[in-house]
Design a protein around this motif. Sequence first.
Motif, PDB file in Angstrom:
ATOM      1  N   GLY A   2       0.900  -0.907   0.013  1.00 13.02           N
ATOM      2  CA  GLY A   2      -0.401  -0.134   0.173  1.00 13.02           C
ATOM      3  C   GLY A   2       0.844   1.049  -0.440  1.00 13.02           C
ATOM      4  O   GLY A   2       2.351   1.407  -0.046  1.00 13.02           O
ATOM      5  N   LEU A   3       0.384   2.129  -0.579  1.00 11.82           N
ATOM      6  CA  LEU A   3       1.540   4.050  -0.239  1.00 11.82           C
ATOM      7  C   LEU A   3       1.403   4.371   1.344  1.00 11.82           C
ATOM      8  O   LEU A   3       2.724   4.602   1.122  1.00 11.82           O
ATOM      9  CB  LEU A   3       0.529   4.291  -0.418  1.00 11.82           C
ATOM     10  CG  LEU A   3       0.149   6.578  -0.588  1.00 11.82           C
ATOM     11  CD1 LEU A   3       0.827   6.204  -1.292  1.00 11.82           C
ATOM     12  CD2 LEU A   3      -0.508   7.271  -0.987  1.00 11.82           C
ATOM     13  N   ALA A   9       9.093   3.003   3.938  1.00  4.22           N
ATOM     14  CA  ALA A   9       9.809   1.893   3.457  1.00  4.22           C
ATOM     15  C   ALA A   9      10.984   2.914   2.528  1.00  4.22           C
ATOM     16  O   ALA A   9      12.586   3.077   2.884  1.00  4.22           O
ATOM     17  CB  ALA A   9      10.223   1.157   2.035  1.00  4.22           C
ATOM     18  N   LYS A  10      10.660   4.025   2.396  1.00  4.94           N
ATOM     19  CA  LYS A  10      11.349   4.765   1.491  1.00  4.94           C
ATOM     20  C   LYS A  10      12.421   5.372   2.562  1.00  4.94           C
ATOM     21  O   LYS A  10      13.566   6.718   2.755  1.00  4.94           O
ATOM     22  CB  LYS A  10      10.684   5.996   0.839  1.00  4.94           C
ATOM     23  CG  LYS A  10      10.236   4.999  -0.346  1.00  4.94           C
ATOM     24  CD  LYS A  10      10.746   5.973  -1.685  1.00  4.94           C
ATOM     25  CE  LYS A  10      10.375   5.784  -2.712  1.00  4.94           C
ATOM     26  NZ  LYS A  10      10.890   5.875  -3.730  1.00  4.94           N
TER      27      LYS A  10
END
Length: 137
Positions: A2-3, A9-10
């Motif tokens: 998902g968004l 993750a970034k």
Amino acid sequence: MGLFDKIAAKAMPEDDYEDVDYGEYEDYEDEAHDDYESVSPIRPVAQAPEVARIVTVWVATFRDAADFATEFRNGLPVVLNLSEAADDERKRIVDFAYGLTFGLEGSFNSISDDVFLLTPKSVKIDSYGTEATRAFS
């Protein structure tokens, strides 16, 4: 994915440091400690001199304002006594003294209706009671 998972993750990349063997680095020898003898020791800095003199000036006319202004510009506290000045002159002198202390970032204190204390920026005034110091710093 998902968004929210993409943003997370970034924002939090994976640790690449877990597999590093820190034992493979050689011990660091500090060779700079031999230069410590060439450094001069720390010396205390002299404090600002204490006020050794306070000027008291009796001003009757605005022409006499230069007398206390010169002393105040030289860094001395001034007790300004206007008991001999006429009301119109007193207002002009007080306005001038107020502007002088403002311009030099000093303090202007009223001791009584006719007596004022002008202190330069380097002099700290401790006042107790209800009257507040008008400090311009």
